[in-house]
Motif scaffolding. Structure first.
Motif, PDB file in Angstrom:
ATOM      1  N   HIS A 160       9.988  -5.669  -3.871  1.00  0.00           N
ATOM      2  CA  HIS A 160      10.301  -6.304  -2.658  1.00  0.00           C
ATOM      3  C   HIS A 160      11.662  -6.732  -2.535  1.00  0.00           C
ATOM      4  CE1 HIS A 160       5.900  -6.369  -2.796  1.00  0.00           C
ATOM      5  NE2 HIS A 160       5.892  -5.756  -1.740  1.00  0.00           N
ATOM      6  N   PHE A 198       7.685   3.040  -5.701  1.00  0.00           N
ATOM      7  CA  PHE A 198       6.634   1.942  -5.286  1.00  0.00           C
ATOM      8  C   PHE A 198       5.715   2.313  -4.264  1.00  0.00           C
ATOM      9  CE2 PHE A 198       4.853  -2.106  -5.496  1.00  0.00           C
ATOM     10  CZ  PHE A 198       4.852  -2.738  -4.270  1.00  0.00           C
ATOM     11  N   LEU A 202       1.690   2.649  -4.847  1.00  0.00           N
ATOM     12  CA  LEU A 202       0.611   1.856  -4.152  1.00  0.00           C
ATOM     13  C   LEU A 202      -0.115   2.797  -3.827  1.00  0.00           C
ATOM     14  CD1 LEU A 202       2.992  -0.158  -1.544  1.00  0.00           C
ATOM     15  CD2 LEU A 202       1.645  -1.087  -3.442  1.00  0.00           C
ATOM     16  N   TRP A 206      -4.260   2.010  -4.599  1.00  0.00           N
ATOM     17  CA  TRP A 206      -5.110   1.852  -3.385  1.00  0.00           C
ATOM     18  C   TRP A 206      -5.996   2.650  -3.274  1.00  0.00           C
ATOM     19  CZ3 TRP A 206      -6.265  -2.934  -2.931  1.00  0.00           C
ATOM     20  CH2 TRP A 206      -5.252  -4.094  -2.804  1.00  0.00           C
ATOM     21  N   ILE A 225     -11.821  -2.893   0.176  1.00  0.00           N
ATOM     22  CA  ILE A 225     -11.598  -4.445   0.696  1.00  0.00           C
ATOM     23  C   ILE A 225     -12.227  -4.320   1.995  1.00  0.00           C
ATOM     24  CG2 ILE A 225     -10.554  -6.856   0.977  1.00  0.00           C
ATOM     25  CD1 ILE A 225      -8.615  -5.526  -1.456  1.00  0.00           C
ATOM     26  N   TYR A 228      -9.221  -4.690   5.125  1.00  0.00           N
ATOM     27  CA  TYR A 228      -7.817  -4.483   4.330  1.00  0.00           C
ATOM     28  C   TYR A 228      -7.271  -3.214   4.626  1.00  0.00           C
ATOM     29  CZ  TYR A 228      -4.069  -5.111   1.326  1.00  0.00           C
ATOM     30  OH  TYR A 228      -2.584  -5.042   0.601  1.00  0.00           O
ATOM     31  N   ASP A 231      -0.325  -1.493   3.656  1.00  0.00           N
ATOM     32  CA  ASP A 231       0.977  -0.628   4.244  1.00  0.00           C
ATOM     33  C   ASP A 231       1.412  -0.068   2.938  1.00  0.00           C
ATOM     34  OD1 ASP A 231       4.364  -1.436   5.331  1.00  0.00           O
ATOM     35  OD2 ASP A 231       3.094   0.467   4.944  1.00  0.00           O
TER      36      ASP A 231
ATOM     37  N   PHE B 335     -10.757  -9.152  -4.321  1.00  0.00           N
ATOM     38  CA  PHE B 335      -9.531  -9.171  -3.484  1.00  0.00           C
ATOM     39  C   PHE B 335      -9.788  -9.749  -2.177  1.00  0.00           C
ATOM     40  CE2 PHE B 335      -7.162  -7.478  -6.723  1.00  0.00           C
ATOM     41  CZ  PHE B 335      -7.627  -6.476  -7.354  1.00  0.00           C
ATOM     42  N   THR B 337      -8.185 -11.127   1.741  1.00  0.00           N
ATOM     43  CA  THR B 337      -7.059 -11.482   2.717  1.00  0.00           C
ATOM     44  C   THR B 337      -7.199 -12.600   3.576  1.00  0.00           C
ATOM     45  OG1 THR B 337      -8.044  -9.889   4.485  1.00  0.00           O
ATOM     46  CG2 THR B 337      -6.687  -8.855   2.910  1.00  0.00           C
ATOM     47  N   THR B 390      -3.595 -12.636  -4.497  1.00  0.00           N
ATOM     48  CA  THR B 390      -2.236 -12.426  -4.621  1.00  0.00           C
ATOM     49  C   THR B 390      -1.903 -11.029  -4.524  1.00  0.00           C
ATOM     50  OG1 THR B 390      -1.920 -12.731  -6.815  1.00  0.00           O
ATOM     51  CG2 THR B 390      -1.691 -14.454  -5.687  1.00  0.00           C
ATOM     52  N   ALA B 391      -2.849 -10.054  -4.923  1.00  0.00           N
ATOM     53  CA  ALA B 391      -2.488  -8.785  -5.032  1.00  0.00           C
ATOM     54  C   ALA B 391      -2.306  -8.171  -3.875  1.00  0.00           C
ATOM     55  CB  ALA B 391      -3.603  -7.993  -5.919  1.00  0.00           C
ATOM     56  N   PRO B 392      -3.251  -8.193  -2.803  1.00  0.00           N
ATOM     57  CA  PRO B 392      -3.127  -7.471  -1.574  1.00  0.00           C
ATOM     58  C   PRO B 392      -1.682  -7.913  -1.004  1.00  0.00           C
ATOM     59  CG  PRO B 392      -5.243  -8.829  -1.634  1.00  0.00           C
ATOM     60  CD  PRO B 392      -4.365  -9.000  -2.734  1.00  0.00           C
ATOM     61  N   GLU B 393      -1.236  -8.951  -1.317  1.00  0.00           N
ATOM     62  CA  GLU B 393       0.135  -9.262  -0.540  1.00  0.00           C
ATOM     63  C   GLU B 393       1.348  -8.581  -1.349  1.00  0.00           C
ATOM     64  OE1 GLU B 393       2.075 -13.171   1.510  1.00  0.00           O
ATOM     65  OE2 GLU B 393       1.784 -13.206  -0.603  1.00  0.00           O
ATOM     66  N   PHE B 394       1.082  -8.733  -2.718  1.00  0.00           N
ATOM     67  CA  PHE B 394       2.153  -8.099  -3.603  1.00  0.00           C
ATOM     68  C   PHE B 394       2.158  -6.682  -3.425  1.00  0.00           C
ATOM     69  CE2 PHE B 394       5.373  -7.707  -6.798  1.00  0.00           C
ATOM     70  CZ  PHE B 394       4.755  -6.898  -7.774  1.00  0.00           C
ATOM     71  N   LEU B 395       0.754  -5.970  -3.403  1.00  0.00           N
ATOM     72  CA  LEU B 395       0.723  -4.462  -3.568  1.00  0.00           C
ATOM     73  C   LEU B 395       0.721  -3.955  -2.206  1.00  0.00           C
ATOM     74  CD1 LEU B 395      -1.681  -4.299  -6.492  1.00  0.00           C
ATOM     75  CD2 LEU B 395       0.682  -3.420  -6.480  1.00  0.00           C
ATOM     76  N   THR B 396       1.660  -4.124  -1.277  1.00  0.00           N
ATOM     77  CA  THR B 396       1.922  -3.649  -0.157  1.00  0.00           C
ATOM     78  C   THR B 396       3.437  -3.222   0.227  1.00  0.00           C
ATOM     79  OG1 THR B 396       1.333  -3.889   2.416  1.00  0.00           O
ATOM     80  CG2 THR B 396       1.967  -5.898   0.956  1.00  0.00           C
ATOM     81  N   ALA B 397       3.890  -2.382   1.046  1.00  0.00           N
ATOM     82  CA  ALA B 397       5.186  -1.942   1.288  1.00  0.00           C
ATOM     83  C   ALA B 397       5.916  -3.028   1.931  1.00  0.00           C
ATOM     84  CB  ALA B 397       5.300  -0.646   1.977  1.00  0.00           C
ATOM     85  N   THR B 398       5.512  -3.730   2.916  1.00  0.00           N
ATOM     86  CA  THR B 398       6.059  -4.827   3.578  1.00  0.00           C
ATOM     87  C   THR B 398       5.415  -6.254   3.069  1.00  0.00           C
ATOM     88  OG1 THR B 398       4.741  -4.537   5.385  1.00  0.00           O
ATOM     89  CG2 THR B 398       6.590  -3.450   5.595  1.00  0.00           C
ATOM     90  N   ILE B 399       6.541  -7.136   2.845  1.00  0.00           N
ATOM     91  CA  ILE B 399       5.844  -8.611   2.761  1.00  0.00           C
ATOM     92  C   ILE B 399       6.539  -9.362   3.613  1.00  0.00           C
ATOM     93  CG2 ILE B 399       7.853  -8.823   0.954  1.00  0.00           C
ATOM     94  CD1 ILE B 399       5.653 -10.091  -0.908  1.00  0.00           C
TER      95      ILE B 399
END
Lengths: 510, 404
Positions: A160, A198, A202, A206, A225, A228, A231, B335, B337, B390-399
């Motif tokens: 990121h 990346f 992902l 997922w 999940i 959820y 992205d 996991f 959110t 923490t993973a759902p937030e880390f493993l996403t393209a946008t943060i």
């Protein structure tokens, strides 16, 4: 046999040449290098403007390069590797996790690895149990998900951040290959490429992962999940992932657009795959094709026609790198082999190369190819072979390794004819000579030198002379059992043949 | 919830010549006659003949039988004779019992053994009875003579005049002279007997029974139950007028928790402080405890008992907050959110809403950002829960937020 003059002790001596024998499809040895690794002890590090290309070697330069990057990470590391082995790289990952960074791994389970032996190089099969133990030691500190298709080998650091670091390599994250035990290459990525990498990661995490390791020894099914929807970003790199095989499209596009030359390398090729058909099509339109791979039954089957039609196919038992160079202008380094597992489905990545990077890749691949100790021949003759040859037989699981020798000296047991005229007519056939070769399993001879003593038949002591003034040659008998015509010269043997035959006599010497 | 208290009870057998009424289904038709007597107040043969169309002689015989069975008795007042000089009869207590229970008890005389106890759980004392065969009655006579002979030989006057049965039995014997009594037999499948008369001497028998009781105490008095197991026979359940509820019993058997035991709409609860609970108790809001030799006033001591699921609840609001926080962390099992976390918090707060305001509690609990930080700080302790948040937030393209 050609004989003249007085009859004396004889030895049959003949050399039969088998050099014209067609061995069929086989890999012939090109040099005396043998099966040792081609890489030198010094890594090759090429720092181009866009990226760095690293050919790993025994000085661990690749490992140290990556360890330094991991040690400087601030946020987290995402790694994909089919097989992973404990070493400096994994120690750095664990240290990163322990200092609070997020470390995520996509890999295969022990069962996935055992089910895909052809994907592992020599020595890696024995590392499967270690792989499992390493994963168990990681569980909790490193987030691990698995899938039989997680074949790609790459990493992203600080995904990121504004400038994430990414690298892709053709080898698994195992010690020996990362220290140059095979032909391998690693390339670094631009930040945009790292973001694409990346996104690919992902998708794998997922949407493709089947199992996750949340506690040592406890692989559990991945669950969705509720509510959820992550992205997954955008992946612009040619790759194979669930729902997409842009990697195959990119490879076929490169091959189909080739005008002058194609160099393509991989651990394995698959018969009748679209890649092979594209190569054959390129060949037929006059493109010079060089293929480099590990000699195997599978790859031989796939490449034999290409070689027959003019492609150069070289081999090395540790040729693991997967690269394509087209017209010396465009290129690709990928984690996928040229097979449907990897190109039609699976989890693979590639980095397209241009300009300076292609040039650098060309230098590397050329060096590898020059040191390839095998060359595939669709129809090799025995005379063309020196040293060892690997023969392809469709029915066999492995290539048959045969040692080829220039000649074999064979001394047969003495020939003991009853009558001298049989000596004149005597000869050793090619089949007989071939039979002597077949006795030696795993060996072939370009010629066989046969020697055999010939026992001249003699008049028995008990024989008595039959007085006949009209007889052209002395004639003896042993009662009613046998008659003998006695001669002194080979010419006499010929002359006495009819007479002896008329009298039912054997032609002998005193 | 319920508490089960058990013990073995002391049983003594008393043998004597008795007249006991035993149910006889073949005589059920007499119920009608008794009901007529109940309706009319008094009855003579005439009412029977009129009602049932029977001859005078038959009706008189019926009345005689019922008198013999102690179900009717001749009227004792001035109206015992009707206008036609016919005897009048009243319903006895036994007769009334027969109507209510629709059972005719037929008296039988013989040697009987009563198994009795002085355990306070059995105020009526009599547990079961056994008819004794003739051989036993001979032995009884022999024993009786020996006892009388022994008592004559004793010099201590108090010894010779010592009662051979307890006082309560003496009172029963006396009261039977006025009227018979019905007894429920808790150690004999709750069978009833009609004790009509105990004749002559009563002697303690060497025979005894092994009887264990389980006192089941419920939240309400009406749910209290006594289970009686006699020897190898099955267990018999008796509804017992045990005057204490679970709460009353708990206050006696765990007196140190008297002030912490409360009755709520959902039942009895033990109020505890969070620090005194273990993992299992926090998860299931229940405590298991063992009480050694529990004693209840007027009812004695029981065997050591285990109370499996005593409901527990936080004693104070602080305890509730700590408990809720602990549960939230405990329930992070995959996991999660922000939305999932809010649902989890609501679910947890539901456990405490009977006494504590959810909104108020929620203010004191960590929000999603705080729980992520907490689990990051406690990563060594909860490595997997750290990943869950923490993973759902880390493993996403946008943060969200700036990472530089």
């Amino acid at each position: 046999m050609i004989v003249k003059g007085a009859i004396q002790q004889l030895t049959y001596d003949e050399r039969i040449d088998f050099g014209k024998d067609i061995l069929g499809s086989c890999w012939i040895q090109r040099s005396e290098i043998g099966d040792k690794a081609t890489a030198s002890l010094i890594s090759v590090l090429i720092k181009n403007p866009t990226r760095t290309l690293i050919v790993p070697s025994g000085d661990s330069a690749l490992i140290q390069y990556l360890v330094e990057k991991i040690n400087n990470a601030k946020e987290g590391i995402c790694l994909s590797s089919f097989l992973i082995q404990r070493g400096d790289l994994t120690n750095a990952l664990l240290a990163a996790a322990k200092r609070g960074l997020k470390v995520v791994l996509l890999t295969a389970t022990k069962e996935d690895l055992k089910a895909a032996p052809e994907e592992l190089i020599a020595g890696e099969q024995e590392k499967i149990e270690e792989h499992k133990e390493l994963l168990d030691s990681f569980a909790g500190h490193v987030l691990i998900r698995t899938c039989g298709g997680f074949h790609a080998k790459y990493g992203i650091i600080d995904p990121h951040s504004p400038a994430p670091f990414g690298w892709m390599m053709t080898c698994n994250a195992t010690v020996a290959p990362m220290k140059g035990s095979n032909n391998e290459i690693a390339v670094t990525l631009t930040p945009d490429e790292a973001k694409s990498l990346f996104a690919h990661f992902l998708k794998g995490f997922w949407e493709m992962a089947e199992l996750e390791l949340l506690a040592p020894g406890k692989l559990t099914q991945v669950r969705k999940i509720t509510g959820y929807d992550p992205d997954l970003g955008e992946n612009n790199l040619p790759s194979t992932v669930i729902g997409s095989n842009t990697l195959k499209e990119q490879i076929l596009s490169l091959l189909n657009d080739a005008k002058k030359s194609i160099t393509i390398t991989a651990w394995s090729f698959e018969e009748n795959h679209e890649v092979i058909r594209s190569l054959e099509a390129a060949l037929s339109r006059g493109v010079a094709i060089t293929v480099a791979t590990r000699p195997s039954v599978k790859s031989t089957k796939a490449l034999i026609n290409l070689q027959k039609n003019g492609a150069t196919v070289v081999g090395h038992p540790r040729y693991h790198a997967k690269c394509i160079i087209v017209d010396d202008a465009r290129g690709l380094v990928t984690t996928a082999n040229m097979t449907k597992d990897g190109l039609d489905s699976g989890f693979e990545m590639s980095i397209p190369l241009e300009k300076q990077d292609v040039k650098s890749l060309r230098e590397i691949v050329d060096k590898w190819n020059v040191s390839c100790n095998w060359e595939l021949k669709a129809e090799a003759r025995l005379a063309d072979v020196k040293g060892t040859v690997q023969i392809f037989d469709e029915k066999m699981k492995d290539l048959s390794k045969i040692e080829v020798f220039p000649t074999k000296d064979e001394v047969l047991s003495p020939f003991t004819p009853e009558s001298c005229e049989k000596i004149i007519a005597y000869t050793i056939s090619e089949d007989q000579a071939r039979r002597t070769m077949k006795k030696d399993i795993g060996k072939l001879y370009q010629s066989v030198h046969i020697q055999q003593k010939i026992q001249i038949p003699k008049l028995p002591k008990e024989a008595t002379e039959v007085k006949d003034e009209k007889a052209p040659f002395p004639i003896y008998s042993l009662g009613k059992k046998a008659k003998f015509v006695v001669v002194n010269t080979w010419e006499d043997v010929i002359s006495s043949k009819d007479y002896a035959a008329k009298n039912g006599a054997r032609i002998v010497v005193k | 919830m319920e508490i089960i208290l058990e013990r073995k009870i002391q049983v003594k057998g008393y043998q004597a010549l008795m007249e006991i009424g035993i149910p006889n289904p073949e005589k059920q038709f007499y119920i009608g006659i008794l009901m007529l007597a109940d309706d009319e107040g008094q009855i003579s043969f005439r009412e029977i003949s009129d009602q049932f169309g029977l001859k005078e002689s038959m009706s008189k015989r019926i009345l005689a039988s019922l008198e013999q069975f102690r179900l009717l008795e001749k009227t004792r007042n001035n109206s015992s004779i009707d206008q036609d000089d016919n005897e009048k009869y009243d319903l006895t207590e036994s007769g009334r019992w027969a109507i209510e229970n629709e059972q005719i008890m037929i008296p039988q005389k013989g040697m009987y053994l009563l198994y009795t106890t002085e355990d306070p759980l059995f105020p009526a004392h009599i547990l079961s009875y056994e008819e004794q065969p003739d051989r036993v009655s001979d032995e009884f006579e022999a024993t009786k003579e020996r006892v009388i002979r022994d008592s004559k030989n004793r010099t201590d006057s108090r010894e010779t005049t010592k009662s051979r049965h307890p006082d309560w039995l003496g009172k029963i014997i006396t009261s039977l002279k006025k009227d018979s009594k019905i007894f429920d037999l808790p150690a004999q499948n709750n069978q009833e007997i009609h004790l009509i008369n105990i004749d002559g001497e009563v002697f303690e028998s060497p025979k005894t029974k092994s009887i264990r009781v389980s006192l089941v105490v419920g939240e309400e008095l009406s749910s209290n139950l006594l289970k009686v197991k006699s020897g190898n026979e099955g267990t018999n359940a008796v509804h017992l007028p045990f005057p204490l509820t679970v709460l009353d019993v708990l206050k006696q058997i765990i007196p140190e928790e008297r002030t912490n035991l409360k009755k709520t709409d959902s039942g009895v609860q033990l109020r505890v402080s969070f620090g005194d609970t273990d993992t299992h108790e926090r998860k299931f809001f229940a405590r298991a405890l063992t009480v050694s030799s529990p004693t209840i006033e007027k009812f004695g001591t029981f065997d050591t008992t285990k109370i499996e699921h005593l409901p527990i609840f936080p004693r104070t609001k602080s305890d509730a907050i700590e408990w809720a926080h602990w549960l939230i962390v405990e329930k992070i099992q995959y996991f999660l959110t922000e939305d999932g976390y809010q649902d989890l918090v609501s679910e947890v707060l539901g456990h405490f809403s009977s006494e504590y305001d959810e909104t108020d509690l929620k203010k004191k609990l960590p929000d999603f950002e705080k729980i992520k930080q907490e689990l990051t700080d406690r990563r060594e302790e909860f490595p997997i829960k750290y990943w869950y948040v923490t993973a759902p937030e880390f493993l996403t393209a946008t943060i969200a937020g700036d990472l530089s």
